[in-house]
Each structure stands twice: as C-alpha cells, then as structure tokens.
Design a protein around this motif. Structure first.
Motif, PDB file in Angstrom:
ATOM      1  N   VAL A 199     -59.486  22.704 -19.559  1.00  0.00           N
ATOM      2  CA  VAL A 199     -58.179  22.467 -18.954  1.00  0.00           C
ATOM      3  C   VAL A 199     -57.981  21.031 -18.492  1.00  0.00           C
ATOM      4  CG1 VAL A 199     -56.752  23.087 -16.939  1.00  0.00           C
ATOM      5  CG2 VAL A 199     -57.833  24.873 -18.313  1.00  0.00           C
ATOM      6  N   ALA A 200     -59.029  20.337 -18.058  1.00  0.00           N
ATOM      7  CA  ALA A 200     -58.852  18.980 -17.541  1.00  0.00           C
ATOM      8  C   ALA A 200     -58.263  18.059 -18.606  1.00  0.00           C
ATOM      9  CB  ALA A 200     -60.181  18.421 -17.035  1.00  0.00           C
ATOM     10  N   GLY A 201     -58.811  18.132 -19.828  1.00  0.00           N
ATOM     11  CA  GLY A 201     -58.271  17.303 -20.897  1.00  0.00           C
ATOM     12  C   GLY A 201     -56.868  17.708 -21.280  1.00  0.00           C
ATOM     13  N   THR A 202     -56.611  19.014 -21.351  1.00  0.00           N
ATOM     14  CA  THR A 202     -55.269  19.487 -21.671  1.00  0.00           C
ATOM     15  C   THR A 202     -54.267  19.001 -20.635  1.00  0.00           C
ATOM     16  OG1 THR A 202     -56.209  21.465 -22.697  1.00  0.00           O
ATOM     17  CG2 THR A 202     -53.874  21.533 -22.124  1.00  0.00           C
ATOM     18  N   ALA A 203     -54.650  19.004 -19.370  1.00  0.00           N
ATOM     19  CA  ALA A 203     -53.752  18.555 -18.302  1.00  0.00           C
ATOM     20  C   ALA A 203     -53.359  17.092 -18.474  1.00  0.00           C
ATOM     21  CB  ALA A 203     -54.418  18.765 -16.945  1.00  0.00           C
ATOM     22  N   VAL A 204     -54.337  16.240 -18.837  1.00  0.00           N
ATOM     23  CA  VAL A 204     -54.030  14.826 -19.036  1.00  0.00           C
ATOM     24  C   VAL A 204     -53.061  14.651 -20.194  1.00  0.00           C
ATOM     25  CG1 VAL A 204     -55.014  12.579 -19.647  1.00  0.00           C
ATOM     26  CG2 VAL A 204     -56.213  14.062 -18.041  1.00  0.00           C
ATOM     27  N   LEU A 205     -53.283  15.372 -21.281  1.00  0.00           N
ATOM     28  CA  LEU A 205     -52.371  15.288 -22.424  1.00  0.00           C
ATOM     29  C   LEU A 205     -50.968  15.739 -22.039  1.00  0.00           C
ATOM     30  CD1 LEU A 205     -51.714  14.951 -25.444  1.00  0.00           C
ATOM     31  CD2 LEU A 205     -52.503  17.321 -25.761  1.00  0.00           C
ATOM     32  N   LEU A 206     -50.852  16.861 -21.347  1.00  0.00           N
ATOM     33  CA  LEU A 206     -49.531  17.366 -20.959  1.00  0.00           C
ATOM     34  C   LEU A 206     -48.811  16.385 -20.040  1.00  0.00           C
ATOM     35  CD1 LEU A 206     -50.347  21.143 -20.324  1.00  0.00           C
ATOM     36  CD2 LEU A 206     -49.386  20.100 -22.384  1.00  0.00           C
ATOM     37  N   ASP A 243     -44.380  21.266 -15.805  1.00  0.00           N
ATOM     38  CA  ASP A 243     -44.766  22.385 -14.948  1.00  0.00           C
ATOM     39  C   ASP A 243     -46.146  22.902 -15.328  1.00  0.00           C
ATOM     40  OD1 ASP A 243     -43.914  24.396 -12.859  1.00  0.00           O
ATOM     41  OD2 ASP A 243     -44.369  25.736 -14.537  1.00  0.00           O
ATOM     42  N   ALA A 244     -46.434  22.939 -16.633  1.00  0.00           N
ATOM     43  CA  ALA A 244     -47.750  23.377 -17.082  1.00  0.00           C
ATOM     44  C   ALA A 244     -48.838  22.410 -16.626  1.00  0.00           C
ATOM     45  CB  ALA A 244     -47.761  23.516 -18.604  1.00  0.00           C
ATOM     46  N   ALA A 245     -48.550  21.122 -16.648  1.00  0.00           N
ATOM     47  CA  ALA A 245     -49.523  20.143 -16.170  1.00  0.00           C
ATOM     48  C   ALA A 245     -49.845  20.374 -14.700  1.00  0.00           C
ATOM     49  CB  ALA A 245     -48.995  18.724 -16.386  1.00  0.00           C
ATOM     50  N   HIS A 246     -48.821  20.657 -13.895  1.00  0.00           N
ATOM     51  CA  HIS A 246     -49.058  20.962 -12.483  1.00  0.00           C
ATOM     52  C   HIS A 246     -49.924  22.217 -12.322  1.00  0.00           C
ATOM     53  CE1 HIS A 246     -46.863  18.096 -10.029  1.00  0.00           C
ATOM     54  NE2 HIS A 246     -45.861  18.128 -10.887  1.00  0.00           N
ATOM     55  N   ARG A 247     -49.685  23.231 -13.144  1.00  0.00           N
ATOM     56  CA  ARG A 247     -50.489  24.448 -13.047  1.00  0.00           C
ATOM     57  C   ARG A 247     -51.939  24.194 -13.435  1.00  0.00           C
ATOM     58  NH1 ARG A 247     -48.544  27.741 -16.806  1.00  0.00           N
ATOM     59  NH2 ARG A 247     -46.577  26.732 -17.365  1.00  0.00           N
ATOM     60  N   CYS A 248     -52.137  23.293 -14.382  1.00  0.00           N
ATOM     61  CA  CYS A 248     -53.507  22.897 -14.725  1.00  0.00           C
ATOM     62  C   CYS A 248     -54.198  22.224 -13.537  1.00  0.00           C
ATOM     63  CB  CYS A 248     -53.490  21.943 -15.920  1.00  0.00           C
ATOM     64  SG  CYS A 248     -53.054  22.687 -17.503  1.00  0.00           S
ATOM     65  N   VAL A 249     -53.478  21.346 -12.853  1.00  0.00           N
ATOM     66  CA  VAL A 249     -54.054  20.702 -11.672  1.00  0.00           C
ATOM     67  C   VAL A 249     -54.353  21.738 -10.595  1.00  0.00           C
ATOM     68  CG1 VAL A 249     -53.653  19.017  -9.833  1.00  0.00           C
ATOM     69  CG2 VAL A 249     -52.955  18.495 -12.179  1.00  0.00           C
ATOM     70  N   ASP A 250     -53.445  22.701 -10.421  1.00  0.00           N
ATOM     71  CA  ASP A 250     -53.710  23.780  -9.464  1.00  0.00           C
ATOM     72  C   ASP A 250     -55.051  24.451  -9.758  1.00  0.00           C
ATOM     73  OD1 ASP A 250     -51.235  23.319  -8.311  1.00  0.00           O
ATOM     74  OD2 ASP A 250     -50.235  24.970  -9.367  1.00  0.00           O
ATOM     75  N   LEU A 251     -55.313  24.713 -11.050  1.00  0.00           N
ATOM     76  CA  LEU A 251     -56.566  25.362 -11.434  1.00  0.00           C
ATOM     77  C   LEU A 251     -57.761  24.474 -11.137  1.00  0.00           C
ATOM     78  CD1 LEU A 251     -58.053  27.712 -12.869  1.00  0.00           C
ATOM     79  CD2 LEU A 251     -57.731  26.451 -15.008  1.00  0.00           C
ATOM     80  N   LEU A 252     -57.658  23.193 -11.455  1.00  0.00           N
ATOM     81  CA  LEU A 252     -58.773  22.275 -11.196  1.00  0.00           C
ATOM     82  C   LEU A 252     -59.063  22.164  -9.704  1.00  0.00           C
ATOM     83  CD1 LEU A 252     -57.870  19.434 -13.717  1.00  0.00           C
ATOM     84  CD2 LEU A 252     -59.578  21.236 -13.998  1.00  0.00           C
ATOM     85  N   VAL A 253     -58.027  22.223  -8.890  1.00  0.00           N
ATOM     86  CA  VAL A 253     -58.213  22.143  -7.444  1.00  0.00           C
ATOM     87  C   VAL A 253     -58.871  23.411  -6.907  1.00  0.00           C
ATOM     88  CG1 VAL A 253     -57.005  22.042  -5.225  1.00  0.00           C
ATOM     89  CG2 VAL A 253     -56.340  20.491  -7.078  1.00  0.00           C
ATOM     90  N   ARG A 254     -58.400  24.563  -7.348  1.00  0.00           N
ATOM     91  CA  ARG A 254     -58.915  25.807  -6.765  1.00  0.00           C
ATOM     92  C   ARG A 254     -60.281  26.194  -7.314  1.00  0.00           C
ATOM     93  NH1 ARG A 254     -54.707  28.368 -10.063  1.00  0.00           N
ATOM     94  NH2 ARG A 254     -55.644  29.746 -11.642  1.00  0.00           N
ATOM     95  N   THR A 255     -60.691  25.647  -8.459  1.00  0.00           N
ATOM     96  CA  THR A 255     -62.016  25.974  -8.980  1.00  0.00           C
ATOM     97  C   THR A 255     -63.100  25.020  -8.494  1.00  0.00           C
ATOM     98  OG1 THR A 255     -61.496  24.722 -11.003  1.00  0.00           O
ATOM     99  CG2 THR A 255     -61.186  27.112 -11.074  1.00  0.00           C
ATOM    100  N   ALA A 256     -62.725  24.005  -7.732  1.00  0.00           N
ATOM    101  CA  ALA A 256     -63.723  23.094  -7.179  1.00  0.00           C
ATOM    102  C   ALA A 256     -64.644  23.853  -6.231  1.00  0.00           C
ATOM    103  CB  ALA A 256     -63.038  21.949  -6.445  1.00  0.00           C
ATOM    104  N   ILE A 257     -65.939  23.623  -6.367  1.00  0.00           N
ATOM    105  CA  ILE A 257     -66.955  24.219  -5.503  1.00  0.00           C
ATOM    106  C   ILE A 257     -67.411  23.138  -4.527  1.00  0.00           C
ATOM    107  CG2 ILE A 257     -69.223  25.320  -5.424  1.00  0.00           C
ATOM    108  CD1 ILE A 257     -68.720  26.040  -8.443  1.00  0.00           C
TER     109      ILE A 257
END
Length: 423
Positions: A392-399, A27-41
């Motif tokens: 967060v991107a690296g943490t997401a891959v690890l999780l 679930d935490a990995a999904h939340r990390c992806v959510d952050l990466l998606v919403r912070t894209a400019i």
C-alpha cells in the motif's frame, strides 16, 4: 473529525462529483495513509515499525516487524509517509515518518549478514532526508541495484558523498562485467548455471546499473568518462535484447523467457531509467550515446506500459480488483506501468499520458474495496501488505502523484530528480 476527514474537507472534496477521477484517487490516497498510520507498531521507545511478510516457496508464511529495507521494510514506509504527509497535508503521517526515520538512524545493525544494497539493504536509508544512510556502507559481492554495488553507488550519488568510494565501485563494476558481442553485461558471480545469467531490467539487471552510473557521472564530473563509457556498453547489451513488437526487454531469469511490463524485470523499470537519462541530458550531462535512441526506447516502453495499465483497469472493472495480478503495486503490479506513464508525461511533455494514468487508477479504486488493506498486493498470500514495493505505501505515493501532480516525487524513480512542478 479525524485527521484524514479534516484533510479531505480542506481539499474541497465534498463538492466534487463522484465521477471526478482526481477526487476518487485523492480520497483513496488518504485511505492508504489511514492504513499506514493505524498499522504502525509503536515500540517501547515510542518509535514505529510496520509488519512485513516472511515469504516461502509457496507464498507468505508469517509476519515479522522491524525489517529495515526500502523494498519491504520500514525505510520504504517512512519514505512514502514523508512525502505523503506534505502532499496531502497530513501531520499524522509527517510525525510518524519523522519518528520512524529517527529510529532507523539510531539503531544500525552490524555484522557480516547486513545487506548493503539500495532496495534490500542499508543504502536505501539514503533516500530518507533525516538519515545519513550511506555513512559506513561498505561493499557487496553483488552488482545490481537491489543488494549490490549499483545500489550503493546510487545511494552515494544521492548524498553527494564519498567520491573515492564511488570511483572504486565504478572500477569494480567494470571488472565484474562480461564483454558481449554487443556491449557488456553482469553475470551474478554468487550463483551458478542459468541462475547466474546476466539480466535486463532495473532491479537485478543492466538498466539499474546504468541508472547508478549515470547519476554518479552527473554528481562527480571526474568519474563521468569511465562511468558513462560503462553505461553506454550496458545500454548496447540491453538494446540487443529489446524487441519493439513486444514493447520492451525480456525477463531472462531461469525458466521460459517472458517479456513483462513490470518495474522490477520489465518495460516499466527499464523505461523509467531511460526517461531519467533524458532528464539528465536535459540538465547538461553529456551522454556518449544518441539521446534519440534513448527517447525511442523510452517511447517503446511507454506504449507497452500504457497498454498494460489500460488492460489492468479494464480487467478490474470486468473481473474485480483481484483479477489484476499484483494489484496496483509498484514492483509486481500495475503501479509500475502507471507510474512510468505518468513520468513520461512529465519528461516527454505529453499531457495525455498523465490523464490516461489517472483514469486507469480511478477505475481501480472505484472497483476496489474501501479498505486498502483488502486490496490485492504484489506477494502471493500477503494480504494487507503495507510495503513500498509490493504493498500500500507505494500505491499511496502513486495515487497522490496522480491526484495532486507536482507535490510528490516519481515513485518509479524513487524520488530521483526531485518533485516535478508545472504539470
């Protein structure tokens, strides 16, 4: 229902108990992806970029966009989202990664100030499947993995391209090396005094150069004798610094010598390189040194990283996530040791290592804020860092690797060896 919520429902998350480590981490990995998606400019051409921090002597001083590097720029986020989209069944991540890779490939910087290395420069684009990151990459005055010749050599080996250029790099690395009482080292000829001293470790030291030489030897048999002889001498030099009692290799940069467990300058990175050497030997590369010694050094690093990872988890529980310097990031935090322990489980065949890493990660995410943008990052004052190495991107891959083993490549090896199955 959001893409993330649909993905979680598809995973069967709803019926799992809260104490299930795998469910918490997934679930935490999904939340990390959510952050990466919403912070894209999204720029005027419809392509994404991500915010990066500008750092000063005292910490973060501002935010920029459009940085290209693997370490702290768009290439690192794109690499992470490419694998996360597949592993977590997130089409939003996959589409964003494809668009980001397209933008990186279309717009190439030119000029004398463009860096070429793997972590800080254009060679890092070689890790992206849709970008020919090594084409046109020339030379570097540095020798290390971050912004030097070793990083360029590793990128060439990843692409199986330009053998003659790779051969010239191997020869130049030997030319730049310094003969030591034991083996060879690489002073930084761009600097002076103590700042130029040769280093151990992955990011700027001998381990990173060994890794590049070994990967080149595995790809091009004609280069293997020269590359492996040089790698052997580099390992001899690092072995002269290794201390089993301290569990690793020193950080020899200016100031007091320390013995960290980090990915960039410590046991996590150096240990990961030795695990990769064992993988290459198992795949048939004839190493001119004892694999028993390599295994012993790897196991020394596993013990050190295992303690560091467990201590970080316990500190998170007792003092909160901010008590762990660098958070659960790859370069400066507990993500490096945890990723190295997970890799050791695969390479050494010890299932318990991966379970320990999963439990430690679960302890962190259980205590951390729901929004990964509030997690501690690997740079002082750089709140909300989304980068691969310090965010967060690296943490997401690890999780994701811990929650769904066999579906994402090793973070600490930046995908070398591919995705490992059967775990």
């Amino acid at each position: 229902m959001s893409v993330a919520a649909r993905a979680r429902e598809h995973e069967g998350m709803g019926g799992q108990e809260p104490q299930d480590h795998r469910a918490l981490v997934l679930d935490a990995a999904h939340r990390c992806v959510d952050l990466l998606v919403r912070t894209a400019i999204i720029d005027d051409s419809g392509h994404p970029t991500w915010p990066s921090w500008e750092m000063g002597p005292a910490g973060a001083v501002g935010v920029v966009a459009g940085r290209r590097s693997l370490y702290d720029g768009d290439a690192g986020v794109v690499w992470a989202l490419t694998h996360l989209g597949t592993a977590l069944r997130r089409p939003d991540a996959t589409e964003l990664a494809a668009s980001g890779a397209d933008a990186l490939g279309r717009h190439r910087p030119t000029g004398p100030d463009v860096q070429s290395g793997l972590l800080a420069g254009e060679a890092g684009l070689s890790l992206l499947p849709r970008v020919r990151g090594t084409d046109g990459i020339g030379w570097s005055e540095g020798s290390d993995l971050t912004d030097g010749l070793a990083g360029i050599l590793l990128s060439l080996a990843r692409r199986h391209r330009h053998e003659e250029h790779a051969s010239a790099i191997v020869a130049e690395l030997r030319h730049r090396s310094r003969v030591e009482p034991w083996g060879r080292s690489w002073p930084d000829h761009r600097l002076e005094g103590d700042a130029a001293r040769p280093l151990c470790g992955l990011a700027h030291g001998a381990s990173g150069i060994v890794w590049a030489l070994a990967e080149a030897a595995a790809v091009w048999p004609r280069l293997a004798p020269a590359a492996l002889e040089l790698a052997c001498e580099a390992l001899q030099w690092e072995a002269s610094w290794a201390e089993p009692v301290r569990g690793g290799w020193p950080d020899l940069r200016e100031g007091d010598v320390t013995w960290p467990d980090l990915w960039c300058h410590g046991a996590a990175g150096a240990g990961a390189v030795r695990l990769r050497l064992l993988e290459l030997a198992d795949a048939g590369l004839d190493l001119p040194w004892s694999t028993d010694t390599t295994r012993a050094e790897a196991e020394m690093a596993v013990q050190r990283c295992g303690r560091a990872m467990t201590d970080a988890a316990e500190l998170t529980v007792t003092g909160g996530p901010e008590a762990v310097a660098g958070g659960w990031t790859l370069c400066h935090g507990a993500g490096g040791p945890a990723g190295m322990v997970a890799l050791a489980s695969d390479v050494l065949g010890v299932h318990e290592h991966r379970e320990r890493a999963l439990a430690a990660a679960a302890a962190f995410v259980a205590a951390a804020p729901t929004d990964p943008g509030e997690w501690p990052c690997g740079l002082r004052g750089a709140d909300g860092d989304v980068s691969l190495a310090t965010g967060v991107a690296g943490t997401a891959v690890l999780l994701a690797d811990l929650a769904r083993p066999g579906l994402v490549p090793s973070l600490v090896l930046l995908g070398a060896g591919g995705v490992r199955g059967g775990r």
